[in-house]
Design a protein around this motif. Sequence first.
Motif, short mmCIF file in Angstrom:
data_model
loop_
_atom_site.label_atom_id
_atom_site.label_comp_id
_atom_site.label_asym_id
_atom_site.label_seq_id
_atom_site.Cartn_x
_atom_site.Cartn_y
_atom_site.Cartn_z
N LEU A 226 39.53 28.93 47.18
CA LEU A 226 38.52 28.49 46.23
C LEU A 226 38.70 29.09 44.84
O LEU A 226 37.93 28.78 43.92
N GLU A 227 39.72 29.93 44.68
CA GLU A 227 39.89 30.66 43.41
C GLU A 227 39.99 29.73 42.21
O GLU A 227 39.46 30.04 41.13
N LYS A 228 40.61 28.58 42.38
CA LYS A 228 40.78 27.67 41.24
C LYS A 228 39.44 27.11 40.75
O LYS A 228 39.35 26.57 39.65
N HIS A 229 38.39 27.25 41.57
CA HIS A 229 37.06 26.75 41.20
C HIS A 229 36.10 27.89 40.87
O HIS A 229 34.89 27.69 40.83
N LYS A 230 36.64 29.07 40.61
CA LYS A 230 35.79 30.26 40.49
C LYS A 230 34.77 30.19 39.36
O LYS A 230 33.80 30.94 39.34
N GLY A 231 34.95 29.27 38.41
CA GLY A 231 34.00 29.15 37.32
C GLY A 231 32.75 28.37 37.67
O GLY A 231 31.77 28.38 36.93
N LEU A 232 32.75 27.70 38.84
CA LEU A 232 31.59 26.92 39.24
C LEU A 232 30.42 27.82 39.62
O LEU A 232 30.61 28.91 40.17
N ASN A 233 29.21 27.34 39.37
CA ASN A 233 28.02 28.13 39.66
C ASN A 233 27.94 28.49 41.14
O ASN A 233 27.52 29.59 41.51
N ALA A 234 28.34 27.58 42.01
CA ALA A 234 28.26 27.83 43.45
C ALA A 234 29.06 29.05 43.87
O ALA A 234 28.73 29.72 44.86
N LEU A 235 30.09 29.38 43.11
CA LEU A 235 30.96 30.49 43.48
C LEU A 235 30.63 31.78 42.74
O LEU A 235 31.34 32.78 42.88
N GLN A 236 29.52 31.78 42.01
CA GLN A 236 29.03 33.04 41.43
C GLN A 236 28.21 33.74 42.50
O GLN A 236 27.01 33.98 42.36
N THR A 237 28.87 34.03 43.60
CA THR A 237 28.20 34.44 44.83
C THR A 237 28.84 35.69 45.39
O THR A 237 30.07 35.82 45.41
N VAL A 238 28.01 36.61 45.86
CA VAL A 238 28.52 37.83 46.49
C VAL A 238 29.45 37.45 47.65
O VAL A 238 29.14 36.59 48.46
N GLY A 239 30.59 38.13 47.69
CA GLY A 239 31.57 37.85 48.74
C GLY A 239 32.76 37.07 48.21
O GLY A 239 33.86 37.16 48.75
N TYR A 240 32.53 36.31 47.15
CA TYR A 240 33.60 35.53 46.54
C TYR A 240 34.02 36.15 45.21
O TYR A 240 35.20 36.37 44.97
N LYS A 241 33.05 36.42 44.35
CA LYS A 241 33.40 36.91 43.02
C LYS A 241 34.12 38.26 43.08
O LYS A 241 35.00 38.53 42.25
N GLU A 242 33.81 39.10 44.08
CA GLU A 242 34.51 40.39 44.20
C GLU A 242 35.98 40.17 44.60
O GLU A 242 36.87 40.89 44.12
N LEU A 243 36.22 39.19 45.46
CA LEU A 243 37.59 38.91 45.88
C LEU A 243 38.37 38.22 44.76
O LEU A 243 39.59 38.40 44.65
N PHE A 244 37.69 37.46 43.93
CA PHE A 244 38.37 36.87 42.77
C PHE A 244 38.88 37.98 41.85
O PHE A 244 39.97 37.89 41.29
N SER A 245 38.09 39.05 41.71
CA SER A 245 38.53 40.20 40.91
C SER A 245 39.76 40.84 41.52
O SER A 245 40.69 41.26 40.80
N TYR A 246 39.81 40.90 42.85
CA TYR A 246 40.99 41.44 43.53
C TYR A 246 42.21 40.56 43.27
O TYR A 246 43.30 41.06 42.97
N PHE A 247 42.03 39.25 43.35
CA PHE A 247 43.16 38.34 43.11
C PHE A 247 43.70 38.48 41.69
O PHE A 247 44.89 38.31 41.44
N GLU A 248 42.80 38.81 40.75
CA GLU A 248 43.19 38.96 39.34
C GLU A 248 43.80 40.34 39.06
O GLU A 248 44.18 40.62 37.92
N GLY A 249 43.90 41.18 40.08
CA GLY A 249 44.50 42.50 39.91
C GLY A 249 43.58 43.53 39.30
O GLY A 249 44.03 44.59 38.87
N GLN A 250 42.27 43.26 39.26
CA GLN A 250 41.32 44.20 38.66
C GLN A 250 40.96 45.35 39.59
O GLN A 250 40.40 46.36 39.15
N CYS A 251 41.25 45.21 40.88
CA CYS A 251 40.96 46.27 41.85
C CYS A 251 41.79 46.03 43.10
O CYS A 251 42.42 44.97 43.25
N ASP A 252 41.80 47.01 44.01
CA ASP A 252 42.50 46.78 45.27
C ASP A 252 41.53 46.18 46.28
O ASP A 252 40.32 46.08 46.05
#
Length: 307
Positions: A226-252
């Motif tokens: 779902l990462e390609k849709h991360k800007g959608l309101n539905a995905l501003q959700t706990v459990g997804y947005k933290e993993l998007f940060s991981y995919f972007e290399g912001q954390c392990d």
Amino acid sequence: MAGKTLISIVGPTGIGKTNLAIRLAEHWGTEIVSADSRQFYKEMSIGTAVPSVSDLHRVKHHFIQHKSILDPYSVGDFERDALALLDVLFAKHRTVILVGGSGLYVDAVNKGLDVFPNIDPNIRNELNNVLSEYGLGPLQSRLQELDPEHYKKIDRENPHRLIRALEVCMGTGKPYSSFLGAKKEQRPFRAITLGIRADRVVVYTRIDQRVDQMMANGLLEEARSLEKHKGLNALQTVGYKELFSYFEGQCDLEFAVSEIKKNSRRFAKRQLTWFKKNEDTIWVDYDADIKAIISQVETRLKLEGYE
């Protein structure tokens, strides 16, 4: 719908709302309406704790994965659709179960939404641009300036709520809070709310266990899809947005999972704050005997003239 009763099951995330809803639906031989705003989306299963296939077979559920994250779907849309469905369900059942942790969506069905004037969509676009470029800070400061009363009450970490309040303030020149609390049309059914409670340690332990189970069930892979849709309101959700940060290399990954747990705990606190505003809620312990819970509901109904 005279004599019809809608029983709403509310409480913090991971407390056992689905299980209680199913057991009550089985007792009354009825169906369940979901008011969980993230379980609406068919692309989001693991991270939203959608009821299992076996649970869905035990009792008929409505509004579970009936929309795509690509489809705009507001609380107003849900209110309209849920009330139309209740017309149908109450023709077959005297009692229907509503369940979900999204307080606004539960209230939309039980009480109705506040009415706001139409707002120029350019204002929302402008605010979304501010969010994208500068984050939540400027939006929070602006709302504090324009509507300090609502600023104290709102979930200031929720960009959707911030933007909604701000666009009303900016589009009308009046505080968002000035549109709240107007008398609403009375519902043609009796509304009873059951709240599930537990000690904070129990709630937090269940949340941590649930997150671990989600990861074991494949949340990482679901979020990646779902990462390609991360800007959608539905995905501003706990459990997804933290993993998007991981995919972007912001954390392990370990830190991302710890953030999911922390943010889930914060979300649970906000849920309880919302639900405790309803002074008529019947609060039951998370491990209470089902017969005792049913007895409490039936006693309330008899006291209010329902049999």
